[in-house]
Design a protein around this motif. Structure first.
Motif: not given
Length: 225
Positions: A116-130, A167-172
């Motif tokens: 349930p982490m990072f629902k919605g948009l901009d998930t990769h940047q939010r993961a990096l910020d967290a 770069t994270l988005g490509k891996r995901v």
């Protein structure tokens, strides 16, 4: 084996759609892709589907005054082709509770985070910020609340030093292309099924090798080896 008649709803390039279509080309895959519907006439995924000889349709949401009217047109297409299961693959429309109820436990979605982490948009940047050390993707059964519902399968990828959202988005995304067909096969065959608001598994075992995909489907012969 009766293969489940499946439709894919897209809004854009359809990369996950392409992964599902490729998997379904195998004669022993338990689902067949009979229809791709886009709410955007110019979606690149339509050409990809047509190139694979999959029937396509466009239901432009801008041509309808209400969400209900849009969904009624989509529903008519699905019923006309006896569709049994829906896969959302980059479908950027919020569906009404009524439509979701019609397809209760027959509609699945892929989301680019470890819900349930990072629902919605901009998930990769939010993961990096967290500052999380693992990111990933989730295939889940659709419920009215956005990015919720019983989780069928997840895949994790490392967050590397120096990663950007791109770069994270490509891996995901690469993990998504592996996970979605895997999860669809689990769900269609009943190896993963809804019980209450959770998924329970039948004849699914861990591979014992620390896989970052969970659950991992192995054959009985592998389990007994």
């Amino acid at each position: 084996m009766t293969r489940k008649r499946t439709a894919i709803l897209i809004s854009g390039r359809g990369s996950n759609m392409s992964a599902l279509i490729a998997a379904a080309m195998a004669p022993d895959f338990p689902a067949r892709i009979d229809l791709v519907i886009s709410n955007r006439p110019g979606a690149a995924g339509l050409e990809r589907a047509q190139a694979a000889d999959i029937e396509t349709a466009v239901v432009d949401h801008k041509a309808f005054e209400t969400r209900e009217a849009f969904e009624a047109e989509v529903q008519a297409l699905l019923e006309a082709r006896d569709i049994e299961l829906l896969c959302l693959a980059g479908f950027m429309r919020i569906l009404t509770d009524g439509f979701i109820a019609t397809w209760l436990d027959r509609m699945i979605n892929i989301h680019p985070s470890l819900l349930p982490m990072f629902k919605g948009l901009d998930t990769h940047q939010r993961a990096l910020d967290a500052g999380v050390r693992l990111a990933g993707c989730t295939v889940h059964v659709v419920r009215p609340e956005m990015d919720t519902g019983p989780i069928i399968a997840q895949a994790a990828v490392p967050v590397l030093p120096g990663d950007t959202a791109e770069t994270l988005g490509k891996r995901v995304l690469a993990a998504e292309h592996r996970l979605y067909p895997h999860a669809l096969a689990l769900y269609v065959t009943g190896k993963a099924r809804v019980s209450g608001e959770r998924i329970v598994f039948h004849e699914v075992e861990a591979d014992g090798e620390g896989s970052l995909m969970s659950p991992t489907l192995i054959t009985r012969e592998q389990a007994d080896a």
